[in-house]
Scaffold this motif. Structure first.
Motif, PDB file in Angstrom:
ATOM      1  N   ASP A 137     -32.944  -7.428 -13.615  1.00 42.99           N
ATOM      2  CA  ASP A 137     -33.209  -6.931 -13.051  1.00 42.99           C
ATOM      3  C   ASP A 137     -31.997  -6.937 -11.720  1.00 42.99           C
ATOM      4  OD1 ASP A 137     -33.856  -5.146 -10.315  1.00 42.99           O
ATOM      5  OD2 ASP A 137     -35.406  -5.191 -10.568  1.00 42.99           O
ATOM      6  N   ILE A 138     -30.614  -6.718 -11.609  1.00 46.77           N
ATOM      7  CA  ILE A 138     -29.940  -7.154 -10.683  1.00 46.77           C
ATOM      8  C   ILE A 138     -30.553  -6.901  -9.080  1.00 46.77           C
ATOM      9  CG2 ILE A 138     -28.633  -4.829 -10.278  1.00 46.77           C
ATOM     10  CD1 ILE A 138     -25.954  -6.845 -10.983  1.00 46.77           C
ATOM     11  N   TRP A 139     -30.588  -6.207  -9.179  1.00 40.25           N
ATOM     12  CA  TRP A 139     -31.912  -6.355  -7.396  1.00 40.25           C
ATOM     13  C   TRP A 139     -32.436  -7.484  -7.083  1.00 40.25           C
ATOM     14  CZ3 TRP A 139     -32.461  -1.737  -4.604  1.00 40.25           C
ATOM     15  CH2 TRP A 139     -31.819  -0.192  -4.965  1.00 40.25           C
ATOM     16  N   GLU A 140     -33.338  -8.109  -8.088  1.00 36.93           N
ATOM     17  CA  GLU A 140     -33.850  -9.679  -8.497  1.00 36.93           C
ATOM     18  C   GLU A 140     -32.926 -10.057  -8.356  1.00 36.93           C
ATOM     19  OE1 GLU A 140     -36.516 -11.697 -10.988  1.00 36.93           O
ATOM     20  OE2 GLU A 140     -37.314 -10.013 -10.324  1.00 36.93           O
ATOM     21  N   VAL A 141     -31.626 -10.032  -9.317  1.00 33.81           N
ATOM     22  CA  VAL A 141     -31.178 -11.125  -8.854  1.00 33.81           C
ATOM     23  C   VAL A 141     -30.271 -11.423  -7.693  1.00 33.81           C
ATOM     24  CG1 VAL A 141     -28.587 -12.190 -10.260  1.00 33.81           C
ATOM     25  CG2 VAL A 141     -30.735 -11.100 -11.665  1.00 33.81           C
ATOM     26  N   PHE A 142     -29.793 -10.267  -6.839  1.00 31.66           N
ATOM     27  CA  PHE A 142     -29.389 -10.548  -6.006  1.00 31.66           C
ATOM     28  C   PHE A 142     -30.462 -10.810  -5.149  1.00 31.66           C
ATOM     29  CE2 PHE A 142     -25.459  -7.014  -7.033  1.00 31.66           C
ATOM     30  CZ  PHE A 142     -24.749  -7.621  -7.533  1.00 31.66           C
ATOM     31  N   PHE A 143     -31.132 -10.270  -4.777  1.00 33.56           N
ATOM     32  CA  PHE A 143     -32.172  -9.986  -3.405  1.00 33.56           C
ATOM     33  C   PHE A 143     -33.133 -11.065  -3.296  1.00 33.56           C
ATOM     34  CE2 PHE A 143     -30.741  -5.757  -3.428  1.00 33.56           C
ATOM     35  CZ  PHE A 143     -29.582  -6.683  -2.459  1.00 33.56           C
ATOM     36  N   GLY A 144     -33.822 -11.946  -5.383  1.00 29.45           N
ATOM     37  CA  GLY A 144     -35.322 -12.396  -5.350  1.00 29.45           C
ATOM     38  C   GLY A 144     -36.179 -11.297  -5.295  1.00 29.45           C
ATOM     39  N   PRO A 145     -36.935 -12.523  -6.576  1.00 25.05           N
ATOM     40  CA  PRO A 145     -38.257 -11.914  -6.924  1.00 25.05           C
ATOM     41  C   PRO A 145     -39.452 -10.495  -5.503  1.00 25.05           C
ATOM     42  CG  PRO A 145     -38.533 -13.967  -7.524  1.00 25.05           C
ATOM     43  CD  PRO A 145     -37.240 -13.645  -6.202  1.00 25.05           C
ATOM     44  N   GLY A 146     -39.440  -9.673  -6.027  1.00 24.22           N
ATOM     45  CA  GLY A 146     -40.125  -7.827  -5.004  1.00 24.22           C
ATOM     46  C   GLY A 146     -39.001  -7.531  -4.294  1.00 24.22           C
ATOM     47  N   ARG A 147     -37.998  -7.736  -3.898  1.00 24.86           N
ATOM     48  CA  ARG A 147     -37.015  -6.933  -3.076  1.00 24.86           C
ATOM     49  C   ARG A 147     -36.312  -5.959  -3.067  1.00 24.86           C
ATOM     50  NH1 ARG A 147     -33.411 -10.055   1.397  1.00 24.86           N
ATOM     51  NH2 ARG A 147     -33.118  -7.755   1.138  1.00 24.86           N
ATOM     52  N   THR A 148     -36.673  -4.807  -2.393  1.00 32.08           N
ATOM     53  CA  THR A 148     -35.761  -3.742  -2.920  1.00 32.08           C
ATOM     54  C   THR A 148     -35.802  -3.529  -1.691  1.00 32.08           C
ATOM     55  OG1 THR A 148     -38.141  -2.273  -2.921  1.00 32.08           O
ATOM     56  CG2 THR A 148     -37.537  -3.087  -4.790  1.00 32.08           C
ATOM     57  N   GLU A 149     -35.590  -3.668  -0.525  1.00 30.90           N
ATOM     58  CA  GLU A 149     -35.610  -3.165   0.650  1.00 30.90           C
ATOM     59  C   GLU A 149     -34.149  -4.478   1.410  1.00 30.90           C
ATOM     60  OE1 GLU A 149     -35.666  -0.320   2.193  1.00 30.90           O
ATOM     61  OE2 GLU A 149     -37.580   0.031   0.979  1.00 30.90           O
ATOM     62  N   TYR A 150     -33.172  -3.923   1.418  1.00 31.14           N
ATOM     63  CA  TYR A 150     -31.798  -4.693   2.188  1.00 31.14           C
ATOM     64  C   TYR A 150     -30.930  -4.953   2.971  1.00 31.14           C
ATOM     65  CZ  TYR A 150     -29.386  -1.280  -0.700  1.00 31.14           C
ATOM     66  OH  TYR A 150     -29.263  -0.500  -1.393  1.00 31.14           O
ATOM     67  N   GLU A 151     -30.196  -4.782   3.617  1.00 33.99           N
ATOM     68  CA  GLU A 151     -29.645  -4.857   5.151  1.00 33.99           C
ATOM     69  C   GLU A 151     -27.873  -4.267   4.151  1.00 33.99           C
ATOM     70  OE1 GLU A 151     -30.095  -4.033   7.717  1.00 33.99           O
ATOM     71  OE2 GLU A 151     -32.299  -4.792   7.968  1.00 33.99           O
ATOM     72  N   MET A 152     -27.198  -3.046   4.704  1.00 35.04           N
ATOM     73  CA  MET A 152     -26.161  -3.445   4.104  1.00 35.04           C
ATOM     74  C   MET A 152     -25.198  -4.330   4.120  1.00 35.04           C
ATOM     75  SD  MET A 152     -26.046  -0.818   2.125  1.00 35.04           S
ATOM     76  CE  MET A 152     -27.518   0.623   2.694  1.00 35.04           C
ATOM     77  N   SER A 153     -25.321  -5.337   5.135  1.00 32.33           N
ATOM     78  CA  SER A 153     -24.932  -6.883   5.498  1.00 32.33           C
ATOM     79  C   SER A 153     -24.217  -7.656   3.817  1.00 32.33           C
ATOM     80  CB  SER A 153     -24.755  -6.956   6.473  1.00 32.33           C
ATOM     81  OG  SER A 153     -26.103  -7.233   7.072  1.00 32.33           O
ATOM     82  N   GLU A 154     -26.144  -7.397   3.737  1.00 30.30           N
ATOM     83  CA  GLU A 154     -26.425  -8.542   2.158  1.00 30.30           C
ATOM     84  C   GLU A 154     -25.388  -8.298   1.644  1.00 30.30           C
ATOM     85  OE1 GLU A 154     -30.422 -10.196   1.591  1.00 30.30           O
ATOM     86  OE2 GLU A 154     -30.516  -7.370   2.793  1.00 30.30           O
ATOM     87  N   LEU A 155     -24.606  -7.196   1.294  1.00 26.82           N
ATOM     88  CA  LEU A 155     -23.924  -6.286  -0.361  1.00 26.82           C
ATOM     89  C   LEU A 155     -22.781  -7.014   0.228  1.00 26.82           C
ATOM     90  CD1 LEU A 155     -25.857  -2.855  -0.825  1.00 26.82           C
ATOM     91  CD2 LEU A 155     -26.400  -4.912  -2.205  1.00 26.82           C
ATOM     92  N   ASP A 156     -21.919  -7.336   1.392  1.00 20.16           N
ATOM     93  CA  ASP A 156     -20.669  -7.802   1.760  1.00 20.16           C
ATOM     94  C   ASP A 156     -20.119  -8.557   0.476  1.00 20.16           C
ATOM     95  OD1 ASP A 156     -20.753  -5.862   3.868  1.00 20.16           O
ATOM     96  OD2 ASP A 156     -21.263  -7.007   4.650  1.00 20.16           O
TER      97      ASP A 156
END
Length: 247
Positions: free
Chosen positions: A186-205
């Motif tokens: 799950d690339i969302w987990e890879v990017f943000f950590g386990p259990g996180r699906t909400e993110y700030e757009m700046s985190e994707l920069d």
């Protein structure tokens, strides 16, 4: 003295995020795998920019049939695809209001992914599959790219997440039949950590280069997550434990 034989393979199959995975300038996740598996497994990239599951499912059987080299006379068995990554859904998940051409409904996305998994079982039995979820998007950054090309922006974060969630559901549905031969990254987990699906757009920069495709940091995170998943679940295919070919 060298052995006259071809290497077994890792097949990368997907859309542009897979096609661009071999880009060394971005430290592409496919390039990371190719480097780790040098002289052990050949990494073959069959990413198709702009494709969705509806189009890719018609390519998969021929891809499986044609990517492998023919066996040589000295081989007791022909080379095979040991691992395949299935990384699709980013284009399926465009907003249908703005892009009907690429959009695939959630039920059809589910069906297409299951069809492709069955195609692998039929045409390349024994191949292990890593399903990768569609990544998060930054619609604002993607809109800049679209407008520069004279196109209408066609992505939103909430709609994309539905395809990530559906991809996880597809994996869970297929897992009982596949057992340990199927794993999920799950690339969302890879990017943000386990259990996180909400993110700030700046985190994707730093993770994405244009609101959609992986940048250097995103590629590195995914590449090493795949290496770790292989090592953890399929230790026999850990690159550090495999012997070099052509001694």
């Amino acid at each position: 003295m060298t052995q006259d034989r071809a290497l077994d393979q890792i097949l990368l199959f997907g859309d542009s995020i897979t096609q661009f995975a071999s880009n060394p300038a971005l430290q592409g996740w496919g390039a990371i795998l190719a480097h780790k598996y040098m002289r052990k497994l050949d990494v073959i990239n069959r990413g198709f920019s702009g494709f969705n599951t509806e189009w890719c499912k018609h390519l998969l059987a021929d891809t499986l049939r044609t990517v492998l080299p023919n066996a040589t006379n000295s081989q007791t068995q022909p080379p095979k695809i040991r691992i395949m990554t299935l990384f699709l859904g980013a284009n399926d998940g465009v907003d249908p209001e703005f892009n009907q051409r690429h959009h695939v409904s959630l039920p059809n996305y589910n069906q297409n992914m299951h069809e492709m998994l069955e195609t692998v079982r039929t045409h390349s039995p024994g191949t292990k599959v890593i399903v990768i979820t569609p990544p998060p998007v930054n619609p604002e950054a993607w809109a800049v790219v679209c407008r520069a090309k004279g196109k209408v922006p066609d992505r939103n974060a909430a709609h994309t997440k539905k395809y990530r969630d559906e991809c996880i559901r597809i994996y869970e549905e297929a897992k009982p039949k596949w057992g340990r031969d199927l794993i999920l990254v799950d690339i969302w987990e890879v990017f943000f950590g386990p259990g996180r699906t909400e993110y700030e757009m700046s985190e994707l920069d730093e993770l994405l280069i244009d609101g959609l495709h992986l940048g250097m940091k995103g590629n590195k995170l995914l590449g090493y997550a795949l290496v770790k998943a292989i090592s953890d679940i399929w230790p026999e295919l850990d690159y550090e434990k495999m012997e070099n070919a052509f001694f």
